[in-house]
Design a protein around this motif. Structure first.
Motif, PDB file in Angstrom:
ATOM      1  N   LEU A  19      38.248  40.397  27.877  1.00  0.00           N
ATOM      2  CA  LEU A  19      38.455  41.505  26.945  1.00  0.00           C
ATOM      3  C   LEU A  19      38.045  41.157  25.520  1.00  0.00           C
ATOM      4  N   GLU A  20      38.350  39.946  25.081  1.00  0.00           N
ATOM      5  CA  GLU A  20      38.016  39.613  23.694  1.00  0.00           C
ATOM      6  C   GLU A  20      36.516  39.442  23.495  1.00  0.00           C
ATOM      7  N   ASN A  21      35.760  39.297  24.576  1.00  0.00           N
ATOM      8  CA  ASN A  21      34.313  39.154  24.483  1.00  0.00           C
ATOM      9  C   ASN A  21      33.562  40.396  24.950  1.00  0.00           C
ATOM     10  N   SER A  22      34.269  41.492  25.158  1.00  0.00           N
ATOM     11  CA  SER A  22      33.629  42.739  25.582  1.00  0.00           C
ATOM     12  C   SER A  22      33.544  43.697  24.399  1.00  0.00           C
ATOM     13  N   ASN A  23      32.690  44.696  24.527  1.00  0.00           N
ATOM     14  CA  ASN A  23      32.537  45.686  23.461  1.00  0.00           C
ATOM     15  C   ASN A  23      33.856  46.391  23.192  1.00  0.00           C
ATOM     16  N   ASP A  24      34.239  46.465  21.934  1.00  0.00           N
ATOM     17  CA  ASP A  24      35.471  47.143  21.499  1.00  0.00           C
ATOM     18  C   ASP A  24      36.728  46.566  22.138  1.00  0.00           C
ATOM     19  N   HIS A  25      36.638  45.360  22.671  1.00  0.00           N
ATOM     20  CA  HIS A  25      37.787  44.701  23.326  1.00  0.00           C
ATOM     21  C   HIS A  25      38.389  45.572  24.426  1.00  0.00           C
ATOM     22  N   ARG A  26      37.503  46.218  25.200  1.00  0.00           N
ATOM     23  CA  ARG A  26      37.967  47.070  26.293  1.00  0.00           C
ATOM     24  C   ARG A  26      37.056  46.917  27.494  1.00  0.00           C
ATOM     25  N   LEU A  27      37.651  47.069  28.687  1.00  0.00           N
ATOM     26  CA  LEU A  27      36.916  47.006  29.950  1.00  0.00           C
ATOM     27  C   LEU A  27      37.426  48.113  30.862  1.00  0.00           C
ATOM     28  N   SER A  28      36.517  48.684  31.629  1.00  0.00           N
ATOM     29  CA  SER A  28      36.954  49.629  32.650  1.00  0.00           C
ATOM     30  C   SER A  28      37.760  48.854  33.694  1.00  0.00           C
ATOM     31  N   VAL A 104      42.606  47.802  27.275  1.00  0.00           N
ATOM     32  CA  VAL A 104      42.288  47.502  25.887  1.00  0.00           C
ATOM     33  C   VAL A 104      43.141  46.310  25.451  1.00  0.00           C
ATOM     34  N   LEU A 105      42.501  45.309  24.853  1.00  0.00           N
ATOM     35  CA  LEU A 105      43.200  44.132  24.351  1.00  0.00           C
ATOM     36  C   LEU A 105      43.976  44.511  23.097  1.00  0.00           C
ATOM     37  N   LYS A 106      45.276  44.268  23.108  1.00  0.00           N
ATOM     38  CA  LYS A 106      46.124  44.560  21.958  1.00  0.00           C
ATOM     39  C   LYS A 106      46.455  43.309  21.163  1.00  0.00           C
ATOM     40  N   LYS A 107      46.695  42.204  21.847  1.00  0.00           N
ATOM     41  CA  LYS A 107      46.961  40.956  21.133  1.00  0.00           C
ATOM     42  C   LYS A 107      46.544  39.774  21.997  1.00  0.00           C
ATOM     43  N   LYS A 108      46.091  38.731  21.307  1.00  0.00           N
ATOM     44  CA  LYS A 108      45.712  37.507  21.992  1.00  0.00           C
ATOM     45  C   LYS A 108      46.946  36.618  22.108  1.00  0.00           C
ATOM     46  N   ILE A 109      47.079  36.002  23.270  1.00  0.00           N
ATOM     47  CA  ILE A 109      48.211  35.113  23.523  1.00  0.00           C
ATOM     48  C   ILE A 109      47.749  33.658  23.606  1.00  0.00           C
ATOM     49  N   PHE A 110      46.536  33.455  24.127  1.00  0.00           N
ATOM     50  CA  PHE A 110      46.013  32.113  24.361  1.00  0.00           C
ATOM     51  C   PHE A 110      44.851  31.841  23.409  1.00  0.00           C
ATOM     52  N   PHE A 111      44.801  30.603  22.897  1.00  0.00           N
ATOM     53  CA  PHE A 111      43.767  30.228  21.938  1.00  0.00           C
ATOM     54  C   PHE A 111      43.162  28.891  22.333  1.00  0.00           C
ATOM     55  N   GLN A 112      41.851  28.726  22.070  1.00  0.00           N
ATOM     56  CA  GLN A 112      41.171  27.480  22.410  1.00  0.00           C
ATOM     57  C   GLN A 112      41.730  26.307  21.621  1.00  0.00           C
ATOM     58  N   SER A 113      42.332  26.570  20.493  1.00  0.00           N
ATOM     59  CA  SER A 113      42.896  25.481  19.684  1.00  0.00           C
ATOM     60  C   SER A 113      44.181  24.920  20.293  1.00  0.00           C
ATOM     61  N   GLN A 114      44.739  25.606  21.288  1.00  0.00           N
ATOM     62  CA  GLN A 114      45.946  25.122  21.960  1.00  0.00           C
ATOM     63  C   GLN A 114      45.526  24.165  23.073  1.00  0.00           C
ATOM     64  N   SER A 115      45.632  22.889  22.829  1.00  0.00           N
ATOM     65  CA  SER A 115      45.213  21.925  23.848  1.00  0.00           C
ATOM     66  C   SER A 115      46.197  21.856  25.010  1.00  0.00           C
ATOM     67  N   ASN A 116      47.397  22.397  24.829  1.00  0.00           N
ATOM     68  CA  ASN A 116      48.412  22.317  25.881  1.00  0.00           C
ATOM     69  C   ASN A 116      48.280  23.410  26.946  1.00  0.00           C
ATOM     70  N   ILE A 117      47.253  24.246  26.870  1.00  0.00           N
ATOM     71  CA  ILE A 117      47.126  25.299  27.881  1.00  0.00           C
ATOM     72  C   ILE A 117      46.397  24.824  29.132  1.00  0.00           C
TER      73      ILE A 117
END
Length: 158
Positions: A19-28, A104-117
């Protein structure tokens, strides 16, 4: 084929990445159902996260890397329930909302900077930008490329 590590929680990472890499943060919904079959496969992830990989289209990937993409249909069939449960979990977490036939993506929960994921989650997040390029194609074309029976998704609008 559905391994224990391929569950709804890691699925939310994959869904967020798509979702974060799709147009308008939305996917069918039709495209959202393809996220797990693509990103849960290690070979597909390695192609998509590779900085030297050039993504022109899903057909190009299938032709250039058939061993990685030829089993998408089987993974789709195996992961259908997990994909649906992932969408429901993402809604419950407030990460996505359903707007008509789109997520539609409303908020991000996971981040690449979190090495513990974990390594798989980091790989999934790294594969997101190239998956976003694939998802610019029409859902109908994606389903035909990966030879997924269209009658199985008749409730999804293409």
């Amino acid at each position: 084929m559905n391994r224990l590590s391929h569950n709804e929680l890691i699925g939310t990472v994959a869904l967020q990445s798509a979702l974060e890499n799709s147009n308008d943060h939305r996917l069918s919904l039709a495209k959202a159902m393809l996220v797990l079959p693509l990103l849960f496969d290690k070979a597909v992830r390695s192609v998509l996260k590779n900085k030297n990989s050039i993504v022109l289209s899903s057909k190009d990937l299938l032709i250039s890397r058939p061993s990685a993409f030829i089993t998408v249909r089987a993974r789709y069939e195996d992961l259908t329930i997990t994909s649906l449960n992932t969408i429901l979990l993402a809604q419950e977490l407030g990460m996505v909302v359903l707007d008509g036939d789109c997520l539609v993506l409303k908020k991000k929960i996971f981040f690449q900077s979190q090495s513990n994921i974990g390594k798989s989650a980091l790989d999934i997040l790294e594969a997101g930008p190239k998956l976003g390029l694939i998802f610019r194609e029409a859902a109908l074309d994606l389903y035909q490329t990966f030879r997924i029976e269209l009658w199985a998704i008749s409730s999804f609008q293409m």
